[in-house]
Design a protein around this motif. Sequence first.
Motif, PDB file in Angstrom:
ATOM      1  N   PHE A 215       0.912  -0.902  -0.010  1.00 42.09           N
ATOM      2  CA  PHE A 215       0.491  -0.065  -0.075  1.00 42.09           C
ATOM      3  C   PHE A 215       1.064   1.163  -0.008  1.00 42.09           C
ATOM      4  CE2 PHE A 215      -2.711   3.184   2.022  1.00 42.09           C
ATOM      5  CZ  PHE A 215      -4.177   3.307   1.378  1.00 42.09           C
ATOM      6  N   THR A 216       0.780   2.156  -0.779  1.00 39.74           N
ATOM      7  CA  THR A 216       1.137   3.524  -0.971  1.00 39.74           C
ATOM      8  C   THR A 216       0.720   4.819  -1.022  1.00 39.74           C
ATOM      9  OG1 THR A 216       0.840   2.741  -3.643  1.00 39.74           O
ATOM     10  CG2 THR A 216       3.386   2.651  -2.847  1.00 39.74           C
ATOM     11  N   GLY A 217      -0.211   4.446   0.056  1.00 41.56           N
ATOM     12  CA  GLY A 217      -1.670   5.913  -0.113  1.00 41.56           C
ATOM     13  C   GLY A 217      -0.556   6.558   1.753  1.00 41.56           C
ATOM     14  N   ARG A 218      -1.428   7.789   1.363  1.00 34.33           N
ATOM     15  CA  ARG A 218      -1.199   8.157   2.608  1.00 34.33           C
ATOM     16  C   ARG A 218      -2.809   9.086   3.027  1.00 34.33           C
ATOM     17  NH1 ARG A 218       3.823  10.214   4.617  1.00 34.33           N
ATOM     18  NH2 ARG A 218       2.675  12.232   4.978  1.00 34.33           N
ATOM     19  N   PRO A 219      -3.703   7.800   3.463  1.00 31.79           N
ATOM     20  CA  PRO A 219      -5.475   8.661   3.859  1.00 31.79           C
ATOM     21  C   PRO A 219      -4.610   9.030   4.752  1.00 31.79           C
ATOM     22  CG  PRO A 219      -4.367   6.338   4.676  1.00 31.79           C
ATOM     23  CD  PRO A 219      -3.830   6.960   4.273  1.00 31.79           C
ATOM     24  N   LYS A 220      -5.560  10.274   5.558  1.00 35.83           N
ATOM     25  CA  LYS A 220      -6.227  11.324   6.575  1.00 35.83           C
ATOM     26  C   LYS A 220      -6.676  10.465   8.170  1.00 35.83           C
ATOM     27  CE  LYS A 220      -6.684  14.985   4.191  1.00 35.83           C
ATOM     28  NZ  LYS A 220      -7.492  16.754   4.399  1.00 35.83           N
ATOM     29  N   SER A 221      -7.304   9.289   7.147  1.00 35.99           N
ATOM     30  CA  SER A 221      -8.398   9.100   8.102  1.00 35.99           C
ATOM     31  C   SER A 221      -8.846   7.005   7.462  1.00 35.99           C
ATOM     32  CB  SER A 221      -9.195   9.301   8.858  1.00 35.99           C
ATOM     33  OG  SER A 221     -10.561   9.475   7.892  1.00 35.99           O
ATOM     34  N   LEU A 222      -9.479   6.017   9.304  1.00 31.72           N
ATOM     35  CA  LEU A 222     -10.011   5.280   8.586  1.00 31.72           C
ATOM     36  C   LEU A 222     -11.149   5.011   9.560  1.00 31.72           C
ATOM     37  CD1 LEU A 222      -9.856   1.694   8.207  1.00 31.72           C
ATOM     38  CD2 LEU A 222      -9.000   1.349  10.223  1.00 31.72           C
TER      39      LEU A 222
ATOM     40  N   GLY B 281       7.302  12.798   6.230  1.00 33.32           N
ATOM     41  CA  GLY B 281       6.544  12.472   5.419  1.00 33.32           C
ATOM     42  C   GLY B 281       6.941  11.354   3.879  1.00 33.32           C
ATOM     43  N   HIS B 282       7.484  10.454   4.936  1.00 29.80           N
ATOM     44  CA  HIS B 282       7.741   9.154   3.574  1.00 29.80           C
ATOM     45  C   HIS B 282       6.399   8.452   3.066  1.00 29.80           C
ATOM     46  CE1 HIS B 282      11.202   8.794   6.395  1.00 29.80           C
ATOM     47  NE2 HIS B 282      11.498   9.841   5.900  1.00 29.80           N
ATOM     48  N   THR B 283       6.566   7.914   2.151  1.00 32.63           N
ATOM     49  CA  THR B 283       5.471   7.059   1.529  1.00 32.63           C
ATOM     50  C   THR B 283       5.719   5.848   1.768  1.00 32.63           C
ATOM     51  OG1 THR B 283       5.627   8.292  -0.440  1.00 32.63           O
ATOM     52  CG2 THR B 283       4.574   6.324  -0.827  1.00 32.63           C
ATOM     53  N   PRO B 284       4.260   5.188   2.339  1.00 35.30           N
ATOM     54  CA  PRO B 284       4.210   3.910   3.405  1.00 35.30           C
ATOM     55  C   PRO B 284       4.572   2.645   2.159  1.00 35.30           C
ATOM     56  CG  PRO B 284       2.571   5.078   2.504  1.00 35.30           C
ATOM     57  CD  PRO B 284       3.481   6.122   2.728  1.00 35.30           C
ATOM     58  N   SER B 285       4.957   1.928   2.339  1.00 37.78           N
ATOM     59  CA  SER B 285       5.303   0.492   1.014  1.00 37.78           C
ATOM     60  C   SER B 285       3.986  -0.603   1.816  1.00 37.78           C
ATOM     61  CB  SER B 285       6.190  -0.016   1.465  1.00 37.78           C
ATOM     62  OG  SER B 285       6.432  -0.442   2.268  1.00 37.78           O
ATOM     63  N   ASN B 286       3.673  -0.612   2.510  1.00 38.34           N
ATOM     64  CA  ASN B 286       2.250  -1.287   3.245  1.00 38.34           C
ATOM     65  C   ASN B 286       1.614  -1.088   4.470  1.00 38.34           C
ATOM     66  OD1 ASN B 286       2.966  -2.994   6.513  1.00 38.34           O
ATOM     67  ND2 ASN B 286       4.952  -1.899   4.933  1.00 38.34           N
ATOM     68  N   ILE B 287       0.409  -1.518   4.589  1.00 36.21           N
ATOM     69  CA  ILE B 287      -1.012  -0.922   5.186  1.00 36.21           C
ATOM     70  C   ILE B 287      -0.914  -2.347   6.360  1.00 36.21           C
ATOM     71  CG2 ILE B 287      -2.878  -1.503   3.917  1.00 36.21           C
ATOM     72  CD1 ILE B 287      -3.828   1.277   5.301  1.00 36.21           C
ATOM     73  N   VAL B 288      -1.148  -2.720   7.695  1.00 37.35           N
ATOM     74  CA  VAL B 288      -1.608  -3.645   8.666  1.00 37.35           C
ATOM     75  C   VAL B 288      -2.893  -2.384   8.741  1.00 37.35           C
ATOM     76  CG1 VAL B 288      -1.252  -4.894  10.741  1.00 37.35           C
ATOM     77  CG2 VAL B 288       0.886  -3.382   9.384  1.00 37.35           C
ATOM     78  N   ILE B 289      -4.002  -3.091   9.134  1.00 31.85           N
ATOM     79  CA  ILE B 289      -5.546  -2.798   9.806  1.00 31.85           C
ATOM     80  C   ILE B 289      -5.642  -4.277  10.920  1.00 31.85           C
ATOM     81  CG2 ILE B 289      -7.820  -2.307   9.477  1.00 31.85           C
ATOM     82  CD1 ILE B 289      -7.170  -0.779   6.814  1.00 31.85           C
ATOM     83  N   THR B 290      -5.546  -4.080  11.828  1.00 36.77           N
ATOM     84  CA  THR B 290      -6.508  -4.880  12.737  1.00 36.77           C
ATOM     85  C   THR B 290      -7.758  -4.196  13.558  1.00 36.77           C
ATOM     86  OG1 THR B 290      -4.624  -4.743  14.883  1.00 36.77           O
ATOM     87  CG2 THR B 290      -4.135  -6.177  13.020  1.00 36.77           C
TER      88      THR B 290
END
Length: 252
Positions: free
Chosen positions: A121-128, A216-225
């Motif tokens: 995942f490479t997005g930068r969302p404001k919220s979930l 300000g980095h671009t993520p490479s993955n997302i963890v949602i639990t």
Amino acid sequence: MRIGRLILSLAITFAGISAGAQQIPNMGFDQWSKKNGCWNPYPKDCQTITWDTANHGLSIFGINGATPEYEHVAVSGPGKAAVKVETKQTLGILVAGTIYTGKFLKIVKMSGAKIQMGVPFTGRPKSLSGYIHYIPGRIDVASKGMQRYIGTMDNAKIEVSLREGKDLEIVDSTDEKFKTEQGSHYPGTVGHGVMYFKEDTGGYIRFEIPIQYLNGHTPSNIVITASSSRYSQQFTGSTGSVMYLDELKLNY
């Protein structure tokens, strides 16, 4: 010539908007399959698993901690479902229902698991955001060192973490490091958000978890639990806690 450049410019702009508003498959938990008594939050013969659960280890005992819910949903309609997450007990061990982005790899020592956490995942969302109906119970099972929580009200926990690094994290739930709430202190964290639910919501309510960025980095993955018991990693919780979760969304 100018029209051609305008069309190209608009195409690039919309492509950027689309890429920036990246979502994850099956955030509405509508897709499910069942194999050898194990419920899985993905279609049959799925090639790329986005969501997974502890059911792979629990189902051998005839237990599923996370199951599809077709009647009690936040948004009704053909093919709609939610996930029902429950805290249970087997062989004297508390097993909280959980659902997470990643993949179950294998059982460890009959009471734990090796798990690949996160998905690319490479997005930068404001919220979930999403919808939750939580029915907590009083904690009736606690591991050594957690006895002080017996009799207190259980909490549900939903957490989102955006991380950088070329490799997805592999965790062992029997490892002592896994049993601590690392949160935003996990190495490589770009952004993090967490929310706890401490009371019966009385039905579905909308929630929104702000994501705080550390750089300000671009993520490479997302963890949602998401777990029906906050301290499930420490084998502590209420065998009466139930969480319904539906229609998750990453907001930009």
